[in-house]
Design a protein around this motif. Structure first.
Motif, short mmCIF file in Angstrom:
data_model
loop_
_atom_site.label_atom_id
_atom_site.label_comp_id
_atom_site.label_asym_id
_atom_site.label_seq_id
_atom_site.Cartn_x
_atom_site.Cartn_y
_atom_site.Cartn_z
N TRP A 1 0.81 -1.22 0.00
CA TRP A 1 0.00 0.00 0.00
C TRP A 1 0.84 1.27 0.00
CZ3 TRP A 1 0.98 2.47 4.59
CH2 TRP A 1 1.32 1.68 5.69
N GLY A 2 2.17 1.12 -0.06
CA GLY A 2 3.05 2.28 -0.19
C GLY A 2 3.71 2.73 1.10
N GLY A 3 3.45 2.04 2.18
CA GLY A 3 4.06 2.38 3.45
C GLY A 3 5.15 1.40 3.83
N TYR A 4 5.40 1.34 5.12
CA TYR A 4 6.47 0.50 5.67
C TYR A 4 5.96 -0.05 6.98
CZ TYR A 4 11.27 -0.71 7.04
OH TYR A 4 12.41 -1.38 7.40
N SER A 5 5.94 -1.37 7.15
CA SER A 5 5.42 -1.91 8.41
C SER A 5 5.96 -3.30 8.71
CB SER A 5 3.88 -1.95 8.39
OG SER A 5 3.40 -3.01 7.60
N GLY A 6 5.81 -3.66 9.97
CA GLY A 6 6.17 -4.98 10.46
C GLY A 6 5.29 -5.33 11.65
N TYR A 7 5.35 -6.58 12.07
CA TYR A 7 4.49 -7.05 13.16
C TYR A 7 5.30 -7.81 14.21
CZ TYR A 7 0.28 -6.23 10.36
OH TYR A 7 -0.72 -5.66 9.64
N PHE A 8 4.87 -7.65 15.46
CA PHE A 8 5.35 -8.51 16.54
C PHE A 8 4.14 -8.95 17.34
CE2 PHE A 8 5.56 -4.30 18.60
CZ PHE A 8 4.97 -4.54 19.84
N ALA A 9 4.34 -9.97 18.17
CA ALA A 9 3.26 -10.46 19.03
C ALA A 9 3.68 -10.32 20.49
CB ALA A 9 2.95 -11.92 18.73
N ASP A 10 2.71 -9.99 21.34
CA ASP A 10 2.96 -9.92 22.78
C ASP A 10 2.97 -11.34 23.35
OD1 ASP A 10 0.31 -10.73 23.31
OD2 ASP A 10 -0.29 -8.84 24.21
N PRO A 11 3.17 -11.51 24.65
CA PRO A 11 3.27 -12.88 25.21
C PRO A 11 2.02 -13.74 24.99
CG PRO A 11 4.21 -11.32 26.74
CD PRO A 11 3.56 -10.52 25.65
N ASP A 12 0.86 -13.12 24.72
CA ASP A 12 -0.37 -13.87 24.49
C ASP A 12 -0.71 -14.01 23.03
OD1 ASP A 12 -1.80 -14.49 27.21
OD2 ASP A 12 -0.79 -12.56 27.40
N GLY A 13 0.18 -13.55 22.15
CA GLY A 13 -0.05 -13.67 20.72
C GLY A 13 -0.82 -12.51 20.11
N HIS A 14 -1.12 -11.46 20.89
CA HIS A 14 -1.79 -10.29 20.33
C HIS A 14 -0.83 -9.59 19.38
CE1 HIS A 14 -5.14 -10.74 23.06
NE2 HIS A 14 -4.31 -10.77 24.09
N LEU A 15 -1.31 -9.36 18.16
CA LEU A 15 -0.47 -8.74 17.13
C LEU A 15 -0.41 -7.23 17.28
CD1 LEU A 15 -1.45 -10.62 13.85
CD2 LEU A 15 0.67 -10.82 15.16
N TRP A 16 0.80 -6.71 17.14
CA TRP A 16 1.04 -5.27 17.07
C TRP A 16 1.69 -4.98 15.74
CZ3 TRP A 16 0.26 -1.15 20.39
CH2 TRP A 16 -0.29 -1.46 21.63
#
Length: 143
Positions: free
Chosen positions: A108-123
């Protein structure tokens, strides 16, 4: 009348103390209103809450599930530049986050990545050049 506004996001977690410690390592500031059953964090206009997963399901009147991982929801933190995204992602991983997707240029033209907290919630950590942040760090959208 319903005014579209999010005042609080509550995450159901397996271990409140462990999740609280994780978010504090990330830099979230714990409120004195917190107790052994719930943690509240200040987040620049919105509150982040941590509540026991089963207790949250019970409060909502639904059956808890043993499911962990992706539940079709992600939380996002937008940043001013791709470099800021990289630095925030590296910091989150150093704090114990699970790397999910290293930041990269996205379709979409941006820049991003993901991590998960200890319970698997995505950020998602993102830089969106089409929705610049204002002086308060709030994301701007066209009308």
């Amino acid at each position: 009348m319903f005014e579209p506004h999010i005042t609080m996001i509550t995450l159901g977690v397996a271990d409140i103390a462990a999740s609280t410690a994780f978010y504090q390592r990330l830099g979230f500031r714990r409120s004195s209103a917190s107790n052994d059953n719930v943690t509240f964090f200040h987040t620049n206009g919105t509150v982040l809450g941590l509540f026991g997963r089963d207790a949250l399901a019970q409060d909502a009147g639904i059956e808890p599930t043993a499911k962990q991982g992706f539940e079709a929801v992600s939380l996002a933190h937008n940043l001013a530049s791709p470099e800021a995204v990289d630095a925030a992602w590296d910091f989150a991983v150093e704090c114990g986050a699970t790397p999910v997707k290293r930041p990269e240029k996205v379709f979409w033209g941006g820049y991003s990545g993901y991590f998960a907290d200890p319970d698997g919630h995505l950020w998602e950590l993102a830089h969106n050049p089409f929705a610049p942040l204002d002086e308060n760090g709030h994301m701007g959208l066209p009308d």
